[in-house]
Design an enzyme around this catalytic site. Structure first.
Site, PDB file in Angstrom:
ATOM      1  N   ASP A  92     -31.851   9.141  40.288  1.00 48.19           N
ATOM      2  CA  ASP A  92     -31.099   9.823  39.237  1.00 48.19           C
ATOM      3  C   ASP A  92     -31.421   9.260  37.856  1.00 48.19           C
ATOM      4  OD1 ASP A  92     -29.961   7.379  39.827  1.00 48.19           O
ATOM      5  OD2 ASP A  92     -28.054   8.216  40.506  1.00 48.19           O
ATOM      6  N   ASP A 127     -29.441  15.447  56.036  1.00 45.04           N
ATOM      7  CA  ASP A 127     -30.434  14.531  56.609  1.00 45.04           C
ATOM      8  C   ASP A 127     -29.844  13.726  57.764  1.00 45.04           C
ATOM      9  OD1 ASP A 127     -32.528  15.285  55.068  1.00 45.04           O
ATOM     10  OD2 ASP A 127     -32.543  13.542  53.755  1.00 45.04           O
ATOM     11  N   ASP A 168     -22.292  14.979  45.560  1.00 40.96           N
ATOM     12  CA  ASP A 168     -22.387  14.143  46.754  1.00 40.96           C
ATOM     13  C   ASP A 168     -21.290  14.508  47.751  1.00 40.96           C
ATOM     14  OD1 ASP A 168     -24.613  12.872  45.878  1.00 40.96           O
ATOM     15  OD2 ASP A 168     -23.676  10.932  45.481  1.00 40.96           O
ATOM     16  N   ASP A 191     -18.828  13.047  49.162  1.00 38.96           N
ATOM     17  CA  ASP A 191     -17.428  12.632  48.998  1.00 38.96           C
ATOM     18  C   ASP A 191     -16.827  13.097  47.673  1.00 38.96           C
ATOM     19  OD1 ASP A 191     -19.339  10.784  47.905  1.00 38.96           O
ATOM     20  OD2 ASP A 191     -17.685   9.448  47.406  1.00 38.96           O
TER      21      ASP A 191
END
Length: 551
Positions: free
Chosen positions: A303, A150, A209, A211
């Site tokens: 989540d 995004d 994610d 990282d």
């Protein structure tokens, strides 16, 4: 009549000779001492009938909240001891059998797994997650990697796409996906990714994610729980922080999050097969996601929203504490504050929207409802933030100014001490930082309380989403460049202007606590000034933005 400069000067002189007493009513012609005396009189008049009862009420409310938090922490402590000593491990509680390679069957005995990597302008870390996902030990024809980008920076988009093409040229099934807009933020990206035609053959989806860097055996250790237990919807791994020793700020975060993973997630999994999905480092059964209504962007904790809805439909969750995924902690105070706002505001907002749905649900047992509403939401997500700030940063200091209001020592000292000790069990290596961690958590409770109230009231910033800044190895490289003096420009890039660091809210509370501490030092009898001065220093340090000093 013509204007005369001499007459004008004469009029000014006459007006100057007029005594101010002619212009000020006699009732206001009082000395400074008289004004202070009147203020003191007004204070004494309202203190007994108004201030003292109101402050006493606040003390009783804070003591009640402290007891609730104390009992919840003791309960969690007892259960985690029982889990560690007597409970069976997840491999024994559930059907578990590793998926073996079979020369005859080939890869057909492996389910097709989708790996989703949502990212937004992740220049420093995009290679980490993509490389880790492409390095997973899983048959290449049974693995689909989906990079959901995004990003709004065209240069970063190009870098991410090139990285995907590089891995695709090596035979990895990795797809680069973009959207026209960021509707729904992360939830919208994940939802859009599941609509792709090539996802129909996937049974499970792992969410990583940008990282995060799972080890190669991540899927092989987690997928069997889903394959052999059709009532299990989610397998959650534990986070392990690669930059925990970077600075004092990251050490404080490690202490807080280690309790969450060591105790809260473990207890929820062992007792009720329920806990909050952490948003990453987890594998979902796609059928469970669809049955629960899919990803929703109504809060900033998509989540947790999905986890609660799936649990209300009878699905079970498994937490694997020994399956650890490396990740990164925010290393700047600004990024940490934005993250904590989202993590505090979102659950409160979700509680507001789902509490009645949880009460009315008929598929879930009564005690599980009690656990979700009272323990999971009310105490941990609301009471814990509010009592920390309101009691130790507002009510307790105010009682110093109103000596008629007493706070029992068990409420001011004993209960907080026990809660602190129980919270510290997750990170024994940082026990020497415990006292500063308490002071730092009190500072952060200011922002968490504010965010919680915004979520409960669904105020203006309730749906604010700011992506947590990740620096990857950039800080380390900048530090090395500064030491060697070979790249001064890289070092300056990570320096901030002093004015950018200032946080006026923290500085304001530092001033308030300092004044209360001074008053207690002169007039008090409980020696609260020791705590107040230390808390003042902590508020001041965070106020000028130096909480993340390298250690």
């Amino acid at each position: 009549m013509p204007f005369s400069p001499l007459s004008f000067v004469k009029q000014k002189a006459e007006m100057a000779q007029i005594s101010p007493k002619l212009l000020i009513p006699e009732s206001f012609q009082v000395s400074r001492d008289d004004i202070m005396g009147q203020f003191s009189l007004i204070w004494e008049l309202i203190k007994t009938p108004l201030i003292v009862p109101l402050l006493n009420l606040c003390v009783y409310v804070c003591l009640a909240m402290s007891l609730m938090l104390f009992m919840e922490r003791v309960y969690m402590g007892i259960v985690i001891i029982l889990v560690k000593l007597f409970w069976k491990k997840p491999e024994e509680r559930y059907r578990y059998e590793p998926i073996q390679d079979d020369e005859e069957l080939g890869s057909s005995n492996f389910p097709v797994v989708l790996v989703q990597i949502p990212m937004f302008n992740e220049k420093e870390v995009y290679k980490i997650s993509i490389g880790a996902a492409c390095g997973l030990s899983w048959p290449a024809d049974r693995l689909v990697i989906q990079v959901l980008d995004d990003s709004t920076d065209p240069a970063i988009k190009m870098l991410v796409e090139q990285e995907c093409q590089r891995w695709a040229s090596k035979g990895i099934n990795v797809t680069y996906q973009i959207r026209e807009n960021r509707t729904g933020y992360k939830a919208g990206a994940l939802k859009e990714g599941l609509k792709r035609s090539y996802v129909k053959h996937c049974e499970y989806v792992a969410i990583i994610d940008a990282d995060f860097r799972p080890d190669p055996d991540f899927l092989r250790r987690s997928i069997p729980f889903l394959v052999h237990n059709p009532d299990v919807a989610l397998v959650q791994a534990r986070w392990r922080f690669v930059n925990a020793d970077e600075c004092l700020l990251t050490r404080m975060q490690e202490m807080s999050l280690d309790y969450h993973f060591t105790v809260e997630q473990e207890v929820g999994s062992a007792t009720h097969a329920f806990f909050g999905f952490n948003g990453t480092a987890g594998i979902w059964r796609i059928a469970a996601i669809n049955e629960a209504g899919g990803w929703k962007d109504r809060t900033t904790v998509e989540d947790m929203d999905l986890a609660v809805r799936a649990s209300l439909r009878g699905w079970k969750f498994v937490y694997l504490g020994d399956l650890q995924v490396k990740s990164e902690l925010p290393s700047t105070f600004k990024a940490f504050r934005f993250q904590q706002h989202r993590w505090s505001c979102g659950p409160a907002n979700l509680f507001r929207k789902m509490v009645w749905e949880i009460i009315q649900n008929k598929k879930v047992k009564f005690w599980k409802k009690v656990y979700v509403i009272y323990s999971f939401f009310f105490v941990r997500k609301i009471i814990a933030h509010m009592v920390t700030f309101s009691f130790y940063c507002v009510v307790l200091p105010l009682t110093i100014l109103v000596p008629e209001v007493k706070v029992p020592i068990w409420g001011a000292v004993y209960i907080p001490s026990v809660i602190t000790v129980l919270n510290s069990v997750g990170t024994p290596r940082s026990i020497h930082l415990l006292f500063y961690w308490i002071l730092f958590e009190n500072v952060m409770s200011l922002h968490r309380t504010k965010a919680t109230l915004i979520g409960l009231l669904e105020a203006g910033r309730a749906n604010e989403w700011v992506v947590t800044e990740k620096l990857g190895d950039a800080v380390k490289k900048a530090a090395e460049a500064a030491k060697s003096k070979t790249n001064a420009k890289a070092h300056r890039r990570f320096r901030f202007k002093f004015t950018d660091r200032l946080n006026t809210l923290e500085l304001g509370f530092a001033a308030f606590l300092f004044l209360c501490g001074c008053y207690d030092f002169v007039h008090g009898k409980n020696n609260y000034f020791v705590y107040l001065f230390l808390q003042t220093i902590t508020f001041f340090i965070t106020g000028i933005g130096y909480v993340g000093t390298i250690i």
